[in-house]
Design an enzyme around this catalytic site. Structure first.
Site, PDB file in Angstrom:
ATOM      1  N   LYS A 106       0.822  -1.222   0.000  1.00 58.30           N
ATOM      2  CA  LYS A 106       0.000   0.000   0.000  1.00 58.30           C
ATOM      3  C   LYS A 106       0.855   1.271   0.000  1.00 58.30           C
ATOM      4  O   LYS A 106       0.464   2.256  -0.617  1.00 58.30           O
ATOM      5  CB  LYS A 106      -1.019  -0.009   1.129  1.00 58.30           C
ATOM      6  CG  LYS A 106      -0.451   0.174   2.507  1.00 58.30           C
ATOM      7  CD  LYS A 106      -1.558   0.199   3.535  1.00 58.30           C
ATOM      8  CE  LYS A 106      -1.012  -0.080   4.917  1.00 58.30           C
ATOM      9  NZ  LYS A 106       0.198   0.632   5.331  1.00 58.30           N
TER      10      LYS A 106
ATOM     11  N   ARG B  78       2.151  -7.076  14.419  1.00 63.53           N
ATOM     12  CA  ARG B  78       1.523  -6.021  13.614  1.00 63.53           C
ATOM     13  C   ARG B  78       0.372  -6.578  12.773  1.00 63.53           C
ATOM     14  O   ARG B  78      -0.645  -5.925  12.610  1.00 63.53           O
ATOM     15  CB  ARG B  78       2.580  -5.348  12.731  1.00 63.53           C
ATOM     16  CG  ARG B  78       3.463  -4.400  13.552  1.00 63.53           C
ATOM     17  CD  ARG B  78       4.819  -4.199  12.921  1.00 63.53           C
ATOM     18  NE  ARG B  78       4.755  -3.555  11.632  1.00 63.53           N
ATOM     19  CZ  ARG B  78       5.638  -3.756  10.660  1.00 63.53           C
ATOM     20  NH1 ARG B  78       6.648  -4.579  10.832  1.00 63.53           N
ATOM     21  NH2 ARG B  78       5.513  -3.118   9.527  1.00 63.53           N
TER      22      ARG B  78
ATOM     23  N   ARG C 126      13.875  -2.135   8.355  1.00 64.80           N
ATOM     24  CA  ARG C 126      13.204  -1.514   9.496  1.00 64.80           C
ATOM     25  C   ARG C 126      13.286  -2.410  10.731  1.00 64.80           C
ATOM     26  O   ARG C 126      13.179  -3.621  10.618  1.00 64.80           O
ATOM     27  CB  ARG C 126      11.731  -1.242   9.146  1.00 64.80           C
ATOM     28  CG  ARG C 126      11.544   0.027   8.362  1.00 64.80           C
ATOM     29  CD  ARG C 126      10.159   0.152   7.796  1.00 64.80           C
ATOM     30  NE  ARG C 126       9.091  -0.120   8.750  1.00 64.80           N
ATOM     31  CZ  ARG C 126       7.796   0.005   8.457  1.00 64.80           C
ATOM     32  NH1 ARG C 126       7.432   0.397   7.260  1.00 64.80           N
ATOM     33  NH2 ARG C 126       6.876  -0.261   9.350  1.00 64.80           N
TER      34      ARG C 126
ATOM     35  N   ARG D 161      -6.081   3.585  11.733  1.00 61.80           N
ATOM     36  CA  ARG D 161      -5.665   2.217  12.075  1.00 61.80           C
ATOM     37  C   ARG D 161      -6.672   1.534  12.993  1.00 61.80           C
ATOM     38  O   ARG D 161      -6.554   0.364  13.282  1.00 61.80           O
ATOM     39  CB  ARG D 161      -4.347   2.230  12.853  1.00 61.80           C
ATOM     40  CG  ARG D 161      -3.052   2.353  12.087  1.00 61.80           C
ATOM     41  CD  ARG D 161      -2.693   1.136  11.299  1.00 61.80           C
ATOM     42  NE  ARG D 161      -1.325   0.660  11.422  1.00 61.80           N
ATOM     43  CZ  ARG D 161      -0.287   1.141  10.757  1.00 61.80           C
ATOM     44  NH1 ARG D 161      -0.421   2.158   9.954  1.00 61.80           N
ATOM     45  NH2 ARG D 161       0.897   0.602  10.900  1.00 61.80           N
TER      46      ARG D 161
HETATM   47  P1  AMP Z   1       3.688   1.595   8.985  1.00 64.80           P
HETATM   48  O1  AMP Z   1       4.834   2.301   8.335  1.00 64.80           O
HETATM   49  O2  AMP Z   1       2.357   2.053   8.484  1.00 64.80           O
HETATM   50  O3  AMP Z   1       3.851   0.100   8.956  1.00 64.80           O
HETATM   51  O4  AMP Z   1       3.714   2.023  10.513  1.00 64.80           O
HETATM   52  C1  AMP Z   1       4.823   1.717  11.332  1.00 64.80           C
HETATM   53  C2  AMP Z   1       4.448   1.927  12.780  1.00 64.80           C
HETATM   54  O5  AMP Z   1       4.101   3.303  13.018  1.00 64.80           O
HETATM   55  C3  AMP Z   1       3.238   1.134  13.282  1.00 64.80           C
HETATM   56  O6  AMP Z   1       3.539  -0.203  13.624  1.00 64.80           O
HETATM   57  C4  AMP Z   1       2.836   1.971  14.481  1.00 64.80           C
HETATM   58  O7  AMP Z   1       3.710   1.763  15.573  1.00 64.80           O
HETATM   59  C5  AMP Z   1       3.059   3.389  13.974  1.00 64.80           C
HETATM   60  N1  AMP Z   1       1.852   3.920  13.317  1.00 64.80           N
HETATM   61  C6  AMP Z   1       1.714   4.259  12.007  1.00 64.80           C
HETATM   62  N2  AMP Z   1       0.494   4.721  11.752  1.00 64.80           N
HETATM   63  C7  AMP Z   1      -0.183   4.666  12.918  1.00 64.80           C
HETATM   64  C8  AMP Z   1      -1.505   4.988  13.321  1.00 64.80           C
HETATM   65  N3  AMP Z   1      -2.409   5.470  12.441  1.00 64.80           N
HETATM   66  N4  AMP Z   1      -1.841   4.815  14.627  1.00 64.80           N
HETATM   67  C9  AMP Z   1      -0.967   4.365  15.514  1.00 64.80           C
HETATM   68  N5  AMP Z   1       0.290   4.021  15.216  1.00 64.80           N
HETATM   69  C10 AMP Z   1       0.694   4.162  13.931  1.00 64.80           C
END
Ligand code: AMP
Length: 204
Positions: free
Chosen positions: A13, A163, A152, A85
Site C-alpha cells: 500500500k 503487527r 526496518r 488504524r
Molecule cells: P507503517 O509504516 O504504516 O507500517 O507504521 C509503522 C508503525 O508506526 C506502526 O507499527 C505503528 O507503531 C506506527 N503507526 C503508524 N500509523 C499509525 C496509526 N495510524 N496509529 C498508531 N500508530 C501508527
C-alpha cells in the site's frame, strides 16, 4: 481527491500510495513515515511503540495527522497511508474531513510475512524495495535517490506477527464503515497492475 489506503503490512500500500499520489498530483501522507522521521523529545517515546510493533497512542497520532493535512501541499487532496488504524481514529477523521474513496489492498498473512522479511527501505526518500520481488539495481543502494537502504527494526518475524494481529483485530473492522466507498484490490498482483486497477476503479 482524498483517499485512504488500507492493507496489511507487505500488501504494497505504501508503494502504491507513492505511485498514485504522483499520478493524481496529491500528497502522500504515511503516518508510519511521519513517526519514523519524528525528531526532538517525542522521538524516544514514539520509537518505543514502533520498534515493538505496537500502535502509537491515538491522541498523539491524531495530533500529528491534523497538523500534516493542513499543510499547503494537501490543498488538492491526499492519500492517507496507515491512517486510520482503528475505529476511534476513523471516527475522528470523519469529523475532520470527507474521504472520497477507500482502497483496500488484500494479502494473506503467509505472503505478507514473506514479503516483509525481505523488505528494504531507503533512509533518505522512503522508497521500498524487496530483495526477492523488487530488488535494487545496486545492493543496499536506492535506485531513486542513491540513499542507503536499511531493514526496518519492526520488520522482524516477532514484530511482523504482532503487527498483522493488530491489523486484523483493529484495522480490518474499519472497512465496514467505508463499505459504500470501498475499492478492494488483490495485492498479490504486480505493482504496475495494482496501480492500473486502482486508477481505473477510482475513475469509475
Ligand atoms: P507503517 O509504516 O504504516 O507500517 O507504521 C509503522 C508503525 O508506526 C506502526 O507499527 C505503528 O507503531 C506506527 N503507526 C503508524 N500509523 C499509525 C496509526 N495510524 N496509529 C498508531 N500508530 C501508527
Amino acid at each position: 481527491m482524498k483517499l485512504i489506503f488500507i492493507g496489511p503490512q507487505g500488501s504494497g500500500k505504501g508503494t502504491e500510495a507513492k505511485i498514485i499520489s504522483k499520478k493524481l498530483a496529491i500528497s502522500h501522507i504515511s503516518t508510519g513515515e511521519l513517526f519514523r522521521n519524528i525528531t526532538g523529545e517525542l522521538k524516544e517515546k514514539v520509537n518505543s511503540y514502533i520498534n515493538q510493533g505496537e500502535l502509537v497512542p491515538d491522541e498523539l497520532t491524531i495530533k500529528i495527522l491534523k497538523e500534516r493535512i493542513i499543510e499547503p501541499d494537501c490543498k488538492n487532496g491526499f492519500i492517507l497511508d496507515g491512517f486510520p488504524r482503528n475505529i476511534a481514529q476513523a471516527n475522528i477523521l470523519d469529523k475532520i474531513t470527507k474521504i472520497n474513496k477507500v482502497i483496500e489492498i488484500t494479502l494473506n498473512d503467509e505472503l505478507a510475512i514473506k514479503r516483509i522479511s525481505s523488505r528494504l527501505s531507503c533512509k533518505k526518500c522512503g522508497a521500498v524495495f524487496n530483495t526477492i520481488t523488487n530488488p535494487p539495481e545496486k545492493e543496499n543502494i536506492c535506485d531513486k535517490c542513491k540513499g542507503e537502504l536499511y531493514r526496518r527494526k519492526d520488520d522482524n518475524p516477532e514484530e511482523i506477527k504482532k503487527r498483522l494481529f493488530i491489523y486484523h483485530k483493529e484495522t480490518e473492522p474499519i472497512l465496514e464503515k467505508y463499505k459504500d466507498i470501498l475499492i478492494t484490490i488483490n495485492g498479490e498482483q504486480d505493482i504496475e497492475k495494482i496501480a492500473k486497477e486502482i486508477l481505473e476503479k477510482i475513475k469509475e
